[in-house]
Design an enzyme around this catalytic site. Sequence first.
Site, PDB file in Angstrom:
ATOM      1  N   ASN A 131       0.815  -1.200   0.000  1.00 10.67           N
ATOM      2  CA  ASN A 131       0.000   0.000   0.000  1.00 10.67           C
ATOM      3  C   ASN A 131       0.859   1.265   0.000  1.00 10.67           C
ATOM      4  O   ASN A 131       0.972   1.949  -1.023  1.00 10.67           O
ATOM      5  CB  ASN A 131      -0.941  -0.029   1.207  1.00 10.67           C
ATOM      6  CG  ASN A 131      -1.995   1.055   1.134  1.00 10.67           C
ATOM      7  OD1 ASN A 131      -1.898   1.987   0.351  1.00 10.67           O
ATOM      8  ND2 ASN A 131      -3.019   0.947   1.946  1.00 10.67           N
ATOM      9  N   ASP A 132       1.517   1.540   1.111  1.00 15.20           N
ATOM     10  CA  ASP A 132       2.279   2.790   1.207  1.00 15.20           C
ATOM     11  C   ASP A 132       3.425   2.862   0.195  1.00 15.20           C
ATOM     12  O   ASP A 132       3.777   3.946  -0.257  1.00 15.20           O
ATOM     13  CB  ASP A 132       2.822   2.957   2.627  1.00 15.20           C
ATOM     14  CG  ASP A 132       1.682   3.033   3.638  1.00 15.20           C
ATOM     15  OD1 ASP A 132       0.627   3.567   3.282  1.00 15.20           O
ATOM     16  OD2 ASP A 132       1.859   2.531   4.760  1.00 15.20           O
ATOM     17  N   VAL A 133       3.989   1.713  -0.176  1.00  9.34           N
ATOM     18  CA  VAL A 133       5.137   1.727  -1.094  1.00  9.34           C
ATOM     19  C   VAL A 133       4.726   1.980  -2.541  1.00  9.34           C
ATOM     20  O   VAL A 133       5.569   2.102  -3.418  1.00  9.34           O
ATOM     21  CB  VAL A 133       5.966   0.417  -1.013  1.00  9.34           C
ATOM     22  CG1 VAL A 133       6.560   0.267   0.370  1.00  9.34           C
ATOM     23  CG2 VAL A 133       5.142  -0.791  -1.398  1.00  9.34           C
ATOM     24  N   VAL A 134       3.404   2.050  -2.811  1.00  9.68           N
ATOM     25  CA  VAL A 134       2.932   2.368  -4.163  1.00  9.68           C
ATOM     26  C   VAL A 134       2.017   3.598  -4.120  1.00  9.68           C
ATOM     27  O   VAL A 134       1.151   3.759  -4.962  1.00  9.68           O
ATOM     28  CB  VAL A 134       2.175   1.182  -4.819  1.00  9.68           C
ATOM     29  CG1 VAL A 134       3.137   0.050  -5.133  1.00  9.68           C
ATOM     30  CG2 VAL A 134       1.053   0.680  -3.936  1.00  9.68           C
ATOM     31  N   ASN A 135       2.221   4.454  -3.106  1.00 12.06           N
ATOM     32  CA  ASN A 135       1.347   5.604  -2.934  1.00 12.06           C
ATOM     33  C   ASN A 135       1.853   6.828  -3.707  1.00 12.06           C
ATOM     34  O   ASN A 135       2.937   7.333  -3.413  1.00 12.06           O
ATOM     35  CB  ASN A 135       1.247   5.944  -1.442  1.00 12.06           C
ATOM     36  CG  ASN A 135       0.123   6.904  -1.142  1.00 12.06           C
ATOM     37  OD1 ASN A 135      -0.279   7.687  -2.011  1.00 12.06           O
ATOM     38  ND2 ASN A 135      -0.389   6.851   0.075  1.00 12.06           N
TER      39      ASN A 135
END
Lengths: 102, 464
Positions: free
Chosen positions: B390-394
């Site tokens: 999630n956060d690493v593709v935000n």
Amino acid sequence: MEQFFEFFNENLILIYLLIFTIVLGFEVISKVPTVLHTPLMSGANAISGVVIIGAILLIRQATPDDYLTLSLGVIAIILGMINVVGGFAVTDRMLEMFKKKK
Amino acid sequence: MGFSFIINLSYLVGAFSFVWGLRLLSSPDSARRGNIFAGIGMGVAIVATMIMPLVDAANNYAWILGGMAIGGIIGLISARRVQMTSMPQMVSIFNGLGGACAVVLAMAELNNYYAGINEMSLGAVGIALFTLFIGGIAFTGSLLAFAKLEGLVWDSTVTLPKHNIINMILLVVTLTLGIYLFLNDSLTLALVFMALSLVYGFSFVAPIGGADMPVVISLLNSFTGLSAAAAGLIYGNNLMLVGGILVGASGTILTVLMCNAMNRSLFNVLIGGFGGSAAAGKSLDGDQVAKSVNINDAAIQLFYSQSVIIVPGYGLAVAQAQKVCKEVDDLLEANGVDVKYAIHPVAGRMPGHMNVLLAEADVPYPKLLDLEEANAALKSTDVVVVVGANDVVNPSAEDDPASPIYGMPVLKVWDAKTIIVLKRSMRPGYAGIQNPLFFHEKNKMLFGDAKDSLSKLASEIKTL
């Protein structure tokens, strides 16, 4: 200050060892690829179990009726041994999976 | 004379094996040999310590062997049983035990010194106190990290109001007491000092959120190394010193790498800034609707593409979906689709977490791309499948200065032609930050449990 100079002069070889090991450690470990970071951590963990050597020395030098020291030593040995055996075994299990395929 | 030569040689062999073993870890092909090498070195050193001649020593071998048998069996069983998805917990708990071992040793030595049983120089007392402190933090900190990773405690249940200020006060009090003890002997106060260090370790990990676990675990690892090295100084044992420093170096390097991967300073991670300011950042318009895709369409899209990149995250580990993921990979490869994996350095809960899971599923490591390689490859990729990341593709990290993760290097999955995000629901990720990627024009959501969705995808692809 005098005490510090004395300490420095007396332990010169140890200080060399300390500095060179720090440099060597950073050099060797910075070459470990990202793929292997988890095995690196668990392998390093196993190596930190080297404190078990201190525990063995503690027990060996204790008098046989000094149950406090003996008990503390045994606890330390159990903890250190879990760290050493578990650490190397689990790292081996992981690294086995990293064999080159095809 | 000859005998003590053999003992010293054994320690030298041990120290060399640690360095060389770590050196062999620089390639996956030689890594296993390296680990075995280091293990043998450790064994040689332990045997040497058992048999080395000591003046007037009672030896107490029964105690030693008993302890070694118990510890060895526990270690072996847990190493065999642990699942690869639980590796962060395992590493944390082992790490904590190493710290605890150093604490017990330092306390025992101090106790003997205060009781007048053995002599200690002022320097040695200082080092023993340092060992108590750093080993204590490593111990309770790792235990709490373990409990958090296992889902036994939630961040909010262990965090007090103004937690950072309390931490700061606790640290100052502990260090002040440490300095006092350096100059004055007192067994009672030494015990208090140990207790305070243990409390501080717990309290220092308390506010740190799940997404920051890779940093914390690395840092605690380096603390354990330092405590082992310090214990080595107490015993004047070069091997303990070398081993401890190597571990300290490894933990420090990983901590720095993880912080860089998030573009945050260590201090920022430690005060728990990530979760704290999560409410900030651009709030998304309520009427934005994420498009969803059904299994059938997703399967067709994947099957007839040329290149696919899979982005795994912690969700992959939680769903235990690594093997099904590989199954989908194989089916696609059989149809000539080029399948790769994009691994963000902080994906998962510890450094390299995803790599281990994929290795378990027999994914060859040349298929794993790091952040830079992946971002280059994403531009020419047909379909990206995000599995539990999630956060690493935000995209907010790139274009929303108000977002708490602004500036963090991310996987630019939106450069690819289409994106499919596998997710259970629209809830934001662990860090609580909204992800505009879900509403991106190129993105479609495939709702459901990751493992479930992937196995449905696999059976759907088989019918094509």
